[in-house]
Design a protein around this motif. Sequence first.
Motif, short mmCIF file in Angstrom:
data_model
loop_
_atom_site.label_atom_id
_atom_site.label_comp_id
_atom_site.label_asym_id
_atom_site.label_seq_id
_atom_site.Cartn_x
_atom_site.Cartn_y
_atom_site.Cartn_z
N ALA A 287 1.31 6.24 -4.19
CA ALA A 287 2.39 5.90 -5.22
C ALA A 287 2.14 5.89 -6.45
CB ALA A 287 3.19 4.56 -4.36
N LEU A 288 0.79 5.08 -6.81
CA LEU A 288 0.69 4.84 -8.03
C LEU A 288 -0.12 6.18 -8.85
CD1 LEU A 288 -0.20 3.04 -10.39
CD2 LEU A 288 -2.31 2.57 -9.37
N GLY B 112 8.39 0.67 -12.41
CA GLY B 112 7.69 1.10 -11.07
C GLY B 112 6.29 1.18 -11.00
N HIS C 117 6.29 3.22 -2.02
CA HIS C 117 5.96 1.90 -2.40
C HIS C 117 6.50 0.91 -1.51
CE1 HIS C 117 5.33 -1.25 -5.45
NE2 HIS C 117 6.42 -1.83 -4.64
N ASN C 118 7.75 1.30 -0.91
CA ASN C 118 8.44 0.14 0.15
C ASN C 118 7.79 0.13 1.46
OD1 ASN C 118 10.51 -0.27 -2.04
ND2 ASN C 118 11.94 0.85 -0.95
N ASP D 298 1.34 -4.82 -7.02
CA ASP D 298 0.99 -4.76 -5.66
C ASP D 298 -0.06 -4.30 -5.02
OD1 ASP D 298 3.52 -6.09 -5.37
OD2 ASP D 298 4.76 -4.33 -5.08
N ASP E 160 4.86 -2.26 -11.22
CA ASP E 160 5.10 -3.16 -9.84
C ASP E 160 4.14 -2.50 -8.98
OD1 ASP E 160 7.04 -4.34 -11.04
OD2 ASP E 160 8.74 -3.31 -10.05
N THR E 161 3.81 -1.06 -8.76
CA THR E 161 2.83 -0.67 -7.86
C THR E 161 1.51 -1.04 -8.09
OG1 THR E 161 4.08 1.26 -7.58
CG2 THR E 161 2.22 1.55 -6.88
N HIS F 126 -1.45 3.57 0.65
CA HIS F 126 0.07 3.96 0.33
C HIS F 126 0.35 3.40 -1.15
CE1 HIS F 126 0.60 4.80 4.44
NE2 HIS F 126 1.51 5.92 4.33
N PHE F 127 -0.16 2.28 -1.43
CA PHE F 127 -0.01 1.88 -2.84
C PHE F 127 -0.63 3.02 -3.92
CE2 PHE F 127 1.24 -2.49 -1.62
CZ PHE F 127 2.44 -2.53 -1.99
N THR G 294 9.41 5.63 -4.66
CA THR G 294 9.97 4.38 -4.37
C THR G 294 9.83 4.19 -2.62
OG1 THR G 294 11.41 4.11 -6.15
CG2 THR G 294 11.97 2.78 -4.34
N ARG H 228 3.38 8.35 -9.08
CA ARG H 228 4.13 7.52 -10.16
C ARG H 228 3.68 7.79 -11.64
NH1 ARG H 228 6.83 1.94 -7.93
NH2 ARG H 228 8.84 3.13 -7.06
#
Length: 125
Positions: free
Chosen positions: A65-66, A79, A43-44, A86, A82-83, A61-62, A40, A69
């Motif tokens: 995270a993907l 989550g 992602h932020n 985005d 959302d990733t 970074h996305f 998270t 996650r």
Amino acid sequence: GNLAILYAETGRAREAEPLFIATVSDWTEAKSSMHPDTLTAVHNLAFFYALSGKHEQAAEHFFDALKKRSKVLPPSHPGIRDTKEDFLSVINLLRSTGKTELADMWKSKFEERQKTLEAEPDEQL
């Protein structure tokens, strides 16, 4: 993390960025790089970069995270959704700012990741 978000929302990006980075580092050290809280925070950080116009860093970074996650959360987890959303938005921003080759590269990586997940669903929780 909350102070970084507050700074970002009040136009204090120079102060926010190191706090976002420190939050990722702190969560990684305290939990692990694969812990949902750490992801998270990643992602932020990516979202902050996207809002700051740093689309290349945001995409990197996305995508990180993907990938992570997708390994630790069920496919239907918000989550992950959302990733993905985005990340695809950042790809479109790259394309709209004339960075077509970079956008194509990230889109290709995204599509490859999706195919991998579809081929190996038992790797997810």
